[in-house]
Design a protein around this motif. Sequence first.
Motif, PDB file in Angstrom:
ATOM      1  N   ASP A  35      68.598  32.600  25.892  1.00  0.00           N
ATOM      2  CA  ASP A  35      69.904  32.145  25.694  1.00  0.00           C
ATOM      3  C   ASP A  35      70.876  32.726  26.710  1.00  0.00           C
ATOM      4  N   VAL A  36      70.974  32.268  27.785  1.00  0.00           N
ATOM      5  CA  VAL A  36      71.780  33.107  28.652  1.00  0.00           C
ATOM      6  C   VAL A  36      73.503  32.945  28.350  1.00  0.00           C
ATOM      7  N   THR A  37      73.771  32.074  27.289  1.00  0.00           N
ATOM      8  CA  THR A  37      75.220  32.226  26.795  1.00  0.00           C
ATOM      9  C   THR A  37      75.405  33.484  25.666  1.00  0.00           C
ATOM     10  N   THR A  38      74.340  34.146  25.418  1.00  0.00           N
ATOM     11  CA  THR A  38      74.671  35.190  24.349  1.00  0.00           C
ATOM     12  C   THR A  38      73.736  36.633  24.821  1.00  0.00           C
ATOM     13  N   ASP A  40      71.685  39.896  24.804  1.00  0.00           N
ATOM     14  CA  ASP A  40      70.513  40.307  24.244  1.00  0.00           C
ATOM     15  C   ASP A  40      69.633  39.089  23.389  1.00  0.00           C
ATOM     16  N   ALA A  41      69.809  37.873  23.518  1.00  0.00           N
ATOM     17  CA  ALA A  41      69.101  36.819  23.003  1.00  0.00           C
ATOM     18  C   ALA A  41      67.899  36.280  23.987  1.00  0.00           C
ATOM     19  N   TRP A  42      67.063  37.066  23.862  1.00  0.00           N
ATOM     20  CA  TRP A  42      65.863  37.023  24.651  1.00  0.00           C
ATOM     21  C   TRP A  42      64.342  37.247  23.985  1.00  0.00           C
ATOM     22  N   LEU A  43      63.310  36.794  24.517  1.00  0.00           N
ATOM     23  CA  LEU A  43      62.201  37.354  24.261  1.00  0.00           C
ATOM     24  C   LEU A  43      60.925  37.299  25.357  1.00  0.00           C
ATOM     25  N   SER A  44      60.057  37.787  25.412  1.00  0.00           N
ATOM     26  CA  SER A  44      59.226  37.915  26.416  1.00  0.00           C
ATOM     27  C   SER A  44      57.867  38.053  26.020  1.00  0.00           C
TER      28      SER A  44
END
Length: 57
Positions: A35-38, A40-44
């Motif tokens: 979520d590029v609006t938040t 550290d809101a990512w996963l891989s």
Amino acid sequence: MSAGPESVEGDAVDRPRIVAAVDETDGQPRLVVADVTTDDAWLSMPAADAVSLSEWR
């Protein structure tokens, strides 16, 4: 140039904007979803473990 309160498309930036990309880490492709609006809101995950779009549907 200063950043405005809206994105290029005119959507408010307080809405989630989810994107996905394949990136390489340590020579291995990984699927990254964020979520590029938040902050550290990512996963891989390893790209080999990701389900293809046709399988997901």
